[in-house]
Design a protein around this motif. Structure first.
Motif, PDB file in Angstrom:
ATOM      1  N   ARG A   9       0.830  -1.196   0.000  1.00  0.00           N
ATOM      2  CA  ARG A   9       0.000   0.000   0.000  1.00  0.00           C
ATOM      3  C   ARG A   9       0.869   1.253   0.000  1.00  0.00           C
ATOM      4  O   ARG A   9       2.013   1.255   0.464  1.00  0.00           O
ATOM      5  CB  ARG A   9      -0.890   0.037   1.227  1.00  0.00           C
ATOM      6  CG  ARG A   9      -1.835  -1.131   1.386  1.00  0.00           C
ATOM      7  CD  ARG A   9      -2.948  -1.112   0.368  1.00  0.00           C
ATOM      8  NE  ARG A   9      -3.984  -2.080   0.725  1.00  0.00           N
ATOM      9  CZ  ARG A   9      -4.875  -2.560  -0.130  1.00  0.00           C
ATOM     10  NH1 ARG A   9      -4.857  -2.159  -1.389  1.00  0.00           N
ATOM     11  NH2 ARG A   9      -5.793  -3.425   0.266  1.00  0.00           N
ATOM     12  N   ASP A  64      -4.461   6.676   2.737  1.00  0.00           N
ATOM     13  CA  ASP A  64      -3.958   5.370   2.300  1.00  0.00           C
ATOM     14  C   ASP A  64      -4.267   5.198   0.821  1.00  0.00           C
ATOM     15  O   ASP A  64      -5.382   5.497   0.370  1.00  0.00           O
ATOM     16  CB  ASP A  64      -4.625   4.238   3.091  1.00  0.00           C
ATOM     17  CG  ASP A  64      -4.094   4.139   4.508  1.00  0.00           C
ATOM     18  OD1 ASP A  64      -2.866   4.204   4.682  1.00  0.00           O
ATOM     19  OD2 ASP A  64      -4.907   3.994   5.437  1.00  0.00           O
ATOM     20  N   SER A  66      -3.992   2.680  -2.811  1.00  0.00           N
ATOM     21  CA  SER A  66      -3.863   1.286  -3.273  1.00  0.00           C
ATOM     22  C   SER A  66      -2.404   0.974  -3.596  1.00  0.00           C
ATOM     23  O   SER A  66      -1.919  -0.122  -3.332  1.00  0.00           O
ATOM     24  CB  SER A  66      -4.756   1.050  -4.493  1.00  0.00           C
ATOM     25  OG  SER A  66      -4.464   1.983  -5.525  1.00  0.00           O
ATOM     26  N   ASP A  67      -1.683   1.946  -4.145  1.00  0.00           N
ATOM     27  CA  ASP A  67      -0.231   1.891  -4.338  1.00  0.00           C
ATOM     28  C   ASP A  67       0.218   3.293  -4.727  1.00  0.00           C
ATOM     29  O   ASP A  67      -0.603   4.184  -4.963  1.00  0.00           O
ATOM     30  CB  ASP A  67       0.176   0.855  -5.396  1.00  0.00           C
ATOM     31  CG  ASP A  67      -0.488   1.090  -6.737  1.00  0.00           C
ATOM     32  OD1 ASP A  67      -0.371   2.209  -7.280  1.00  0.00           O
ATOM     33  OD2 ASP A  67      -1.131   0.155  -7.253  1.00  0.00           O
ATOM     34  N   LYS A 110       0.067  -4.035   3.876  1.00  0.00           N
ATOM     35  CA  LYS A 110      -1.215  -3.701   3.250  1.00  0.00           C
ATOM     36  C   LYS A 110      -2.270  -3.202   4.230  1.00  0.00           C
ATOM     37  O   LYS A 110      -3.446  -3.109   3.893  1.00  0.00           O
ATOM     38  CB  LYS A 110      -1.752  -4.919   2.496  1.00  0.00           C
ATOM     39  CG  LYS A 110      -0.900  -5.327   1.297  1.00  0.00           C
ATOM     40  CD  LYS A 110      -1.536  -6.459   0.518  1.00  0.00           C
ATOM     41  CE  LYS A 110      -0.694  -6.838  -0.701  1.00  0.00           C
ATOM     42  NZ  LYS A 110      -0.602  -5.735  -1.674  1.00  0.00           N
ATOM     43  N   LEU A 112      -4.598  -0.774   6.483  1.00  0.00           N
ATOM     44  CA  LEU A 112      -5.219   0.527   6.292  1.00  0.00           C
ATOM     45  C   LEU A 112      -5.503   1.178   7.639  1.00  0.00           C
ATOM     46  O   LEU A 112      -5.700   0.481   8.652  1.00  0.00           O
ATOM     47  CB  LEU A 112      -6.535   0.391   5.523  1.00  0.00           C
ATOM     48  CG  LEU A 112      -6.455  -0.208   4.122  1.00  0.00           C
ATOM     49  CD1 LEU A 112      -7.856  -0.338   3.533  1.00  0.00           C
ATOM     50  CD2 LEU A 112      -5.558   0.632   3.213  1.00  0.00           C
TER      51      LEU A 112
END
Length: 216
Positions: A9, A64, A66-67, A110, A112
């Motif tokens: 992330r 945050d 997704s990438d 990953k 959040l």
């Protein structure tokens, strides 16, 4: 431990403080334009504003992603850089203490914000100009300080490539207030001399005018 960040992330962090004369307009701008613009972009998975109660600057926003490729997509390009609104240009020209980081989550990878429930405090640790080896020490140090404590909701660590160096950011969500005792930061070893900021935040909340129940 390894700090490889493939497919992990991303994070976008922005810190700043307006002068007192601009406080009201700053909040209006952030709440009604700047924050909603970013929160609505595809790939922005969470959006949170936080207020510093121990440290400086006073305001921060964390998103945050997704990438990190989200930051190079058309959605973000449409509202950033040359596409800033006139209001954004005005505000950004007056705020103090600006710090911005586009970062990759190196631990746990990953997670959040809020994955382990609500938090009453957020501790932000910043280590400047670190090496890959030092990042391993930082991850291990933060885990040693915070994990397995009942006050801790979640520990996450991020790697940010800045213009002049690599920063390592620790973001710790706490169910209830807690801070390490004197001497405990020795767990960071050689990385301790790179620590330049430890801020404590609470969640930002705005109650709009007229929303309180009226007494009769």
């Amino acid at each position: 431990m390894s700090v490889a960040a493939t497919d992990n992330r991303g994070l976008m962090l922005a810190m700043m403080e307006p002068p007192a004369s601009l406080e009201d307009e700053f909040q209006q701008w952030y709440d009604s334009e700047h924050f909603p613009e970013r929160r609505s972009i595809e790939g922005f998975l969470t959006a949170n504003r936080i207020v510093c109660i121990d440290g400086w600057p006073r305001y921060a926003a964390m998103y945050d992603l997704s990438d990190l490729e989200v930051m190079r997509g058309t959605g973000y390009a449409n509202i950033s850089g040359d596409n800033y609104s006139r209001w954004t240009d005005r505000i950004m020209g007056h705020v103090w203490g600006q710090y911005r980081a586009e970062a990759t989550q190196i631990y746990p990878g990953k997670a959040l914000f809020g994955d382990n429930g609500a938090c009453s405090r957020v501790a932000l640790w910043r280590f400047r100009a670190v090496t890959e080896t030092l990042m391993t020490e930082i991850v291990d140090g933060l885990r040693t300080l915070y994990e397995e404590r009942p006050e801790t909701a979640q520990v996450r660590v991020f790697r940010s490539q800045q213009q002049d160096a690599i920063d390592c950011l620790g973001i710790v969500e706490l169910h209830s207030p807690w801070k390490p005792a004197e001497g405990q930061t020795a767990v960071f070893g050689a990385a301790l001399k790179h620590l330049d900021l430890v801020n404590i935040y609470t969640r930002y909340q705005r109650v709009w005018g007229g929303t309180y129940p009226q007494q009769k």
